[in-house]
Design an enzyme around this catalytic site. Structure first.
Site, PDB file in Angstrom:
ATOM      1  N   GLU A  93       0.818  -1.204   0.000  1.00 31.94           N
ATOM      2  CA  GLU A  93       0.000   0.000   0.000  1.00 31.94           C
ATOM      3  C   GLU A  93       0.853   1.256   0.000  1.00 31.94           C
ATOM      4  OE1 GLU A  93      -3.604  -2.126   2.465  1.00 31.94           O
ATOM      5  OE2 GLU A  93      -3.301   0.008   2.650  1.00 31.94           O
ATOM      6  N   CYS A 106       3.556   8.345   1.141  1.00 31.89           N
ATOM      7  CA  CYS A 106       4.005   7.429   2.185  1.00 31.89           C
ATOM      8  C   CYS A 106       4.158   6.060   1.542  1.00 31.89           C
ATOM      9  CB  CYS A 106       2.953   7.404   3.301  1.00 31.89           C
ATOM     10  SG  CYS A 106       3.336   6.244   4.611  1.00 31.89           S
ATOM     11  N   CYS A 113       5.646  -7.227   7.940  1.00 32.03           N
ATOM     12  CA  CYS A 113       6.635  -6.705   8.884  1.00 32.03           C
ATOM     13  C   CYS A 113       6.928  -7.777   9.930  1.00 32.03           C
ATOM     14  CB  CYS A 113       6.062  -5.455   9.565  1.00 32.03           C
ATOM     15  SG  CYS A 113       7.264  -4.571  10.577  1.00 32.03           S
ATOM     16  N   CYS A 117       4.676  -5.123  16.405  1.00 33.96           N
ATOM     17  CA  CYS A 117       4.132  -4.105  17.305  1.00 33.96           C
ATOM     18  C   CYS A 117       2.638  -4.381  17.478  1.00 33.96           C
ATOM     19  CB  CYS A 117       4.357  -2.705  16.737  1.00 33.96           C
ATOM     20  SG  CYS A 117       6.095  -2.296  16.565  1.00 33.96           S
ATOM     21  N   CYS A 120      -0.177  -2.315  15.581  1.00 37.19           N
ATOM     22  CA  CYS A 120       0.012  -2.035  14.153  1.00 37.19           C
ATOM     23  C   CYS A 120      -0.549  -3.142  13.272  1.00 37.19           C
ATOM     24  CB  CYS A 120       1.502  -1.854  13.871  1.00 37.19           C
ATOM     25  SG  CYS A 120       1.828  -1.439  12.155  1.00 37.19           S
ATOM     26  N   CYS A 334      -1.947   5.897   9.738  1.00 35.11           N
ATOM     27  CA  CYS A 334      -0.845   5.091  10.266  1.00 35.11           C
ATOM     28  C   CYS A 334      -1.333   3.806  10.905  1.00 35.11           C
ATOM     29  CB  CYS A 334      -0.121   5.868  11.354  1.00 35.11           C
ATOM     30  SG  CYS A 334       1.094   6.933  10.692  1.00 35.11           S
TER      31      CYS A 334
HETATM   32  N1  SAH Z   1       8.291   0.251  11.070  1.00 35.77           N
HETATM   33  C1  SAH Z   1       8.400   1.667  11.047  1.00 35.77           C
HETATM   34  C2  SAH Z   1       7.534   2.346  10.005  1.00 35.77           C
HETATM   35  C3  SAH Z   1       6.139   1.866   9.810  1.00 35.77           C
HETATM   36  S1  SAH Z   1       4.963   2.313  10.992  1.00 35.77           S
HETATM   37  C4  SAH Z   1       8.149   2.228  12.428  1.00 35.77           C
HETATM   38  O1  SAH Z   1       7.878   1.472  13.341  1.00 35.77           O
HETATM   39  O2  SAH Z   1       8.319   3.430  12.627  1.00 35.77           O
HETATM   40  C5  SAH Z   1       4.752   4.013  10.788  1.00 35.77           C
HETATM   41  C6  SAH Z   1       4.225   4.714  12.017  1.00 35.77           C
HETATM   42  O3  SAH Z   1       2.852   4.355  12.262  1.00 35.77           O
HETATM   43  C7  SAH Z   1       4.992   4.349  13.276  1.00 35.77           C
HETATM   44  O4  SAH Z   1       5.240   5.466  14.076  1.00 35.77           O
HETATM   45  C8  SAH Z   1       4.011   3.402  13.936  1.00 35.77           C
HETATM   46  O5  SAH Z   1       4.286   3.250  15.286  1.00 35.77           O
HETATM   47  C9  SAH Z   1       2.693   4.073  13.628  1.00 35.77           C
HETATM   48  N2  SAH Z   1       1.531   3.233  13.872  1.00 35.77           N
HETATM   49  C10 SAH Z   1       1.431   1.907  13.742  1.00 35.77           C
HETATM   50  N3  SAH Z   1       0.210   1.474  14.093  1.00 35.77           N
HETATM   51  C11 SAH Z   1      -0.497   2.568  14.446  1.00 35.77           C
HETATM   52  C12 SAH Z   1      -1.835   2.777  14.893  1.00 35.77           C
HETATM   53  N4  SAH Z   1      -2.682   1.773  15.051  1.00 35.77           N
HETATM   54  N5  SAH Z   1      -2.195   4.058  15.162  1.00 35.77           N
HETATM   55  C13 SAH Z   1      -1.338   5.084  14.983  1.00 35.77           C
HETATM   56  N6  SAH Z   1      -0.078   4.947  14.565  1.00 35.77           N
HETATM   57  C14 SAH Z   1       0.352   3.688  14.310  1.00 35.77           C
END
Ligand code: SAH
Length: 357
Positions: A93, A106, A113, A117, A120, A334
Site C-alpha cells: 500500500e 508514504c 513486517c 508491534c 500495528c 498510520c
Molecule cells: N516500522 C516503522 C515504520 C512503519 S509504521 C516504524 O515502526 O516506525 C509508521 C508509524 O505508524 C509508526 O510510528 C508506527 O508506530 C505508527 N503506527 C502503527 N500502528 C499505528 C496505529 N494503530 N495508530 C497510529 N499509529 C500507528
C-alpha cells in the site's frame, strides 16, 4: 511472469557497467534514466534512443513492475490510497497526501513486517519479503503517473520496517536523491523506524540529511516491551543513547513518534517520564492519537488527556505537535495499512477496481 530485471533496481553506475558491457556509449545512460524518471513505462517511448539499443534494453529489463490493484479516494480530503500489486502477486500500500506545503507520499518498504508491534495492522499478517529499491521507487513513479501530480516529500512510513531492509533502503534513498533520478532533496525525505539501534549507528555513518523518526510510544521499558517486542532486544536507554549520538554528530533533529493509547501510556506520569528521557535532546515529539487496530482492545486516548500530555511536554520546553489525520475514511492512516487489503473493504470509494480479492 517476466524474468527481466527491473531497471529501477539499478543505480547510474550499474547501468553504466551494463552499457560498457554491450559497448554502448556512456552518455546514453543519462538519457535512459531521464526517460525512466519522467515516467515512461516502455523503452519504445524513448525517442532519442536508437532502436537497436531500445531492443537490447527491452530484452534485458522491464521498467515498471507495479500494477494498480485498487485505488481509494478519500471523500474528506485529497488523500488517495493505492494497493499496488507486485510481480509476484503480493500487495503493498502507498498513500498520496496533499498538504499546503506540497504533496507527500508514504511508501512501503516491505511486504508485511517482522516487528510485531501490538497496535500495528501491518504486523498481524506476518512478513512475506523485502521490497527491492526499485519497488520502493516504483510506488512513487506509479503514483505520479496516476495522480498527474508532482511529489515533494517522501516518507518511508508505510508497511514494513525500513531498517530491517537496510541495503535496499539506502540504495533507494540515493537513487531518489540523484540528479538523474527524481532529484528529491534529502531534507524532503523522512524515515521511520521502531528503533533498530545497530542500524541507527550504520545510518549515521551514511550522513544523509533526511529526517529520522523514531517510533518511541513509551518512555518505560516495561510498557514499551508490552507493545513493541523490539524493546527486548534494544532497551530504551540504548535507543536514546543512539539518538543522542545521532543528533550530536549530524546536528539534525530527531522526531519521536508517540501514539497515545488510553490507559496505557497517556497519563501525566507517562508524560513526565518522557520529558525526563528526552529533555535536552535535539528533537520534536509528534503525538498520534492511536488508530483503532482491530481486535486488540487498543483504545484512543480522549482529547482531554491528549491535550494534557501535550501541555506537559510544551511546558517542559519540548517542541510537540499532534498529528493531523488524513484519509481516515479510507483506512489510509498510520498502522491501518495492509490489514484492510485482506479484509473486505467497507469504507471509502472504490473507483478503480481491476480485480476482486
Ligand atoms: N516500522 C516503522 C515504520 C512503519 S509504521 C516504524 O515502526 O516506525 C509508521 C508509524 O505508524 C509508526 O510510528 C508506527 O508506530 C505508527 N503506527 C502503527 N500502528 C499505528 C496505529 N494503530 N495508530 C497510529 N499509529 C500507528
Amino acid at each position: 511472469m517476466s524474468e527481466k530485471k527491473n531497471i529501477l533496481d539499478l543505480n547510474l553506475e550499474e547501468l553504466k557497467e551494463f552499457f560498457i558491457s554491450i559497448k554502448e556509449k556512456e552518455y546514453r545512460v543519462e538519457q535512459v534514466f531521464k526517460w525512466i524518471y519522467q515516467g515512461v513505462t516502455s523503452f519504445d517511448e524513448m525517442s532519442n534512443i536508437p532502436k537497436e539499443l531500445r531492443n537490447i534494453l527491452n530484452d534485458n529489463f522491464s521498467i515498471s513492475k507495479l500494477t494498480i490493484f485498487k485505488k481509494y479516494v478519500s471523500k474528506v480530503d485529497y488523500t488517495k490510497k493505492y494497493l499496488y500489486q507486485l510481480i509476484d502477486g503480493n500487495i503493498i500500500e502507498t498513500v498520496f497526501m496533499k498538504y499546503k506545503h506540497g504533496n507527500s507520499i508514504c511508501i512501503s518498504s516491505q511486504v508485511g513486517c517482522k516487528m510485531m508491534c501490538k497496535f500495528c495492522a501491518s504486523s498481524h499478517l506476518g512478513f512475506a519479503r523485502n521490497l527491492t529499491s526499485g519497488e520502493m521507487m516504483d510506488q512513487i513513479l506509479a503514483t505520479i503517473k496516476d495522480t498527474g501530480e508532482n511529489i515533494n516529500n517522501v516518507v518511508v512510513m508505510g508497511i514494513g520496517e525500513p531498517f530491517d531492509n537496510y541495503n535496499n533502503l539506502i540504495k533507494f534513498l540515493k537513487n531518489l536523491n540523484s540528479k538523474t533520478g527524481l532529484n528529491i532533496g534529502y531534507r524532503h525525505i523522512s524515515i521511520s523506524t521502531c528503533g533498530l539501534v545497530d542500524k541507527i549507528y550504520d545510518f549515521l555513518k551514511e550522513e544523509l540529511p533526511v529526517t529520522l523518526s523514531i517510533s518511541l510510544h513509551s518512555a518505560d521499558n516495561q510498557i514499551r516491551k508490552k507493545i513493541m517486542p523490539i524493546t527486548i532486544e534494544y532497551s530504551i536507554d540504548k535507543l536514546i543513547e543512539a539518538c543522542k549520538i545521532y543528533t550530536k554528530t549530524l546536528k539534525r533533529r530527531i522526531t519521536f513518534e508517540y501514539i497515545l493509547i488510553d490507559g496505557l501510556n497517556d497519563s501525566k506520569k507517562d508524560a513526565f517520564k518522557l520529558v525526563k528521557l528526552i529533555k535536552g535532546l535535539l528533537c520534536h515529539v509528534n503525538l498520534i492519537p492511536v488508530n483503532d487496530s482491530s481486535d486488540l482492545n487498543i483504545k484512543r486516548s480522549n482529547k482531554i488527556n491528549i491535550n494534557k500530555f501535550r501541555n506537559i511536554l510544551l511546558e517542559s520546553g519540548i517542541e510537540t505537535t499532534i498529528r493531523r489525520e488524513l484519509g481516515s475514511d479510507i483506512e489510509a492512516a498510520c498502522g491501518q495499512l495492509r490489514r484492510s487489503s485482506l479484509n473486505k473493504y467497507k469504507t471509502g470509494d472504490i473507483i478503480f477496481p481491476l480485480n476482486e480479492l
